[in-house]
Design an enzyme around this catalytic site. Structure first.
Site, mmCIF file in Angstrom:
data_model
loop_
_atom_site.group_PDB
_atom_site.id
_atom_site.type_symbol
_atom_site.label_atom_id
_atom_site.label_comp_id
_atom_site.label_asym_id
_atom_site.label_seq_id
_atom_site.Cartn_x
_atom_site.Cartn_y
_atom_site.Cartn_z
ATOM 1 N N ASP A 68 0.834 -1.201 0.000
ATOM 2 C CA ASP A 68 0.000 0.000 0.000
ATOM 3 C C ASP A 68 0.869 1.252 0.000
ATOM 4 O O ASP A 68 1.588 1.527 0.961
ATOM 5 C CB ASP A 68 -0.894 -0.028 1.246
ATOM 6 C CG ASP A 68 -1.913 1.100 1.278
ATOM 7 O OD1 ASP A 68 -1.993 1.854 0.289
ATOM 8 O OD2 ASP A 68 -2.632 1.207 2.285
ATOM 9 N N ASP A 89 -2.384 6.251 -5.640
ATOM 10 C CA ASP A 89 -2.615 5.354 -4.512
ATOM 11 C C ASP A 89 -2.884 3.937 -5.012
ATOM 12 O O ASP A 89 -3.801 3.714 -5.800
ATOM 13 C CB ASP A 89 -3.797 5.866 -3.689
ATOM 14 C CG ASP A 89 -4.068 5.021 -2.461
ATOM 15 O OD1 ASP A 89 -3.094 4.556 -1.832
ATOM 16 O OD2 ASP A 89 -5.246 4.812 -2.126
#
Length: 483
Positions: free
Chosen positions: A159, A361
């Site tokens: 992430d 992201d």
């Protein structure tokens, strides 16, 4: 007055000239039609409808194994993942998209206000009941790393929007969710040690978005809250991290979770690739200089890669400068300058993108655009897709089509433009989000307000080689990074 006689020869020449002019006009019109048709095809994708459906077999990308210091990336619910064995718990698209919305709201709230962190003791006491959905739960891609001595392999969600790496740990003093790998046991590792509660490192946890620290006796306790009921709490510790057979890091700082809740869907925890000093790129900066790249596979039945260091990146990578959002030290901020649909740059004021800023992201599934920009994109896309019957919206996706009566479809190409004149063409799998052949949707949506941060999500990143040069302050893109 005399009558003028027109000779047959003159009449014949006149009629011939008239026919020639008509022919030229028809040819010109036909040429314009052919040119328009040619331009349309040149800036469109012809897609076989059967290729939109996922495969039940794993197809590895050769490019994933061509790189040094590289890990294989798999979609956690695809046939390439061992987490796929638990098919009963694979979420539907109708469940994934609301999870994604929860993550987006969390990012927006943090970047808009950057409020104080949650109280760790409150989280340790488990006063936050688990809900159906977690912010991290929408993260779709996992890698396998080794932790401890001897090393134990763990499947972690990677992430770019998180900093702290953590995994569930025995004895699960309060709560552990179900995971596919055996839960890590620090007591069986000779290289594990807790961080002191009074250390500078422990105090630095407060600088990381969503996290805070506390004490248990003399040991440092971390707490990470991801925006809804999803959280991890435990001991902040150091341990040996093994990325590859030659890339081993002693004293790697990580969270050893004793109280973990949320739908992490079988993964053992999370690998934090953000920009803060506690992230993996920062902790390994002496070796990799905060340089890493990845390619997210085109589908859940393919593999991609996550590579550390600048060896073997594509020569076709084009870089754009990293920007900043003053409240944030975690996210990678970029400047989006425009969008094109079918080869035509949309008429969107540059201020539309700069008002809220933009981040890239890996954990957000669907790209979120300023509503003004999304309205222009949607209008252009619908115009070029008018030949196809529409279908019902799918959750947050409002532009959907029914392809059930077609063997192939023509879809306009889509490109994003970033500062420095960098054009990034989006793969076909990043344009369409497929629930079923009778419900295929435009894979983007709008924020609620132009002041909200734009998020360039993982669906639009598929097959791109995305290169993060943290030390150089830039991000690069290259097409055909993987399949």
């Amino acid at each position: 007055m005399g009558v003028t006689t027109i000779s047959p020869a003159f009449l014949s020449a006149y009629l011939l000239l008239l026919c020639l002019v008509c022919s030229l006009k028809e040819g010109y019109a036909s040429g314009r039609r052919e040119t328009a048709e040619s331009y349309h095809l040149q800036h469109s994708h012809t897609i076989q409808v059967s290729s939109l459906l996922p495969s039940s077999f794993c197809s590895s990308s050769a490019k994933a194994f061509d790189k040094k210091s590289s890990l294989t990336v798999v979609h956690k619910h695809g046939p390439c993942s061992k987490l796929h064995q638990d098919k009963a718990n694979i979420p539907t698209h109708a469940e994934i998209l609301p999870h994604d919305e929860a993550r987006v709201k969390f990012i927006h709230s943090k970047l808009a206000k950057n409020p104080g962190s949650s109280n760790v003791e409150e989280t340790v006491a488990a006063r936050l009941p688990a809900k159906d959905g977690s912010v991290v739960g929408s993260g779709s891609y996992i890698v396998t790393v080794g932790l401890g001595t001897p090393k134990k392999y763990l499947s972690l969600i990677f992430d770019t929007g998180s900093d702290i790496t953590w995994t569930q740990c025995q004895p699960c003093a309060r709560s552990c969710y179900k995971q596919q790998d055996p839960i890590f046991s620090p007591s069986l590792s000779s290289s594990y040690s807790n961080i002191s509660c009074t250390s500078t490192v422990c105090n630095s946890l407060n600088s990381t978005i969503g996290s805070s620290h506390g004490c248990s006796s003399s040991a440092c306790v971390y707490g990470i809250k991801y925006g809804d009921s999803s959280f991890s709490v435990g001991f902040f510790a150091k341990e040996t991290l093994t990325l590859t057979s030659t890339d081993v890091f002693d004293s790697f700082l990580f969270g050893c979770g004793q109280n973990n809740q949320g739908l992490f869907e079988g993964a053992a925890g999370l690998l934090g690739l953000g920009r803060d000093k506690l992230s993996l790129p920062s902790q390994t900066a002496l070796k990799y200089n905060k340089f890493f790249s990845y390619c997210l596979p085109s589908s859940a039945s393919s593999t991609g890669f996550l590579t550390f260091g600048n060896g073997g990146i594509s020569k076709s990578v084009k870089f754009t400068t990293l920007s900043t959002i003053s409240q944030d030290s975690t996210f990678y901020v970029v400047d989006i300058t425009g969008i094109s649909v079918g080869g035509q740059k949309l008429s969107i004021s540059a201020s539309v993108f700069t008002t809220g800023g933009a981040v890239i992201d890996s954990g957000t599934v669907i790209t979120r655009l300023p509503p003004t920009a999304y309205a222009a994109l949607r209008s252009a896309f619908r115009k070029q897709m008018s030949r196809y019957p529409t279908a019902q919206p799918l959750s947050i996706l409002d532009t959907c089509y029914d392809f059930s009566k077609y063997s192939s479809v023509i879809v306009p190409k889509l490109s994003f433009f970033f500062s420095g004149g960098v054009e990034v063409p989006i793969d076909t799998k990043g344009i369409l989000y497929v629930n079923s052949i009778s419900q295929v949707c435009l894979a983007l949506t709008g924020n609620s307000d132009d002041t909200d941060v734009t998020i360039f999500g993982s669906t639009q990143q598929k097959t791109l080689e995305v290169v993060y040069d943290g030390a150089g302050g830039r991000i690069g893109f290259a097409t055909e990074g993987c399949t």
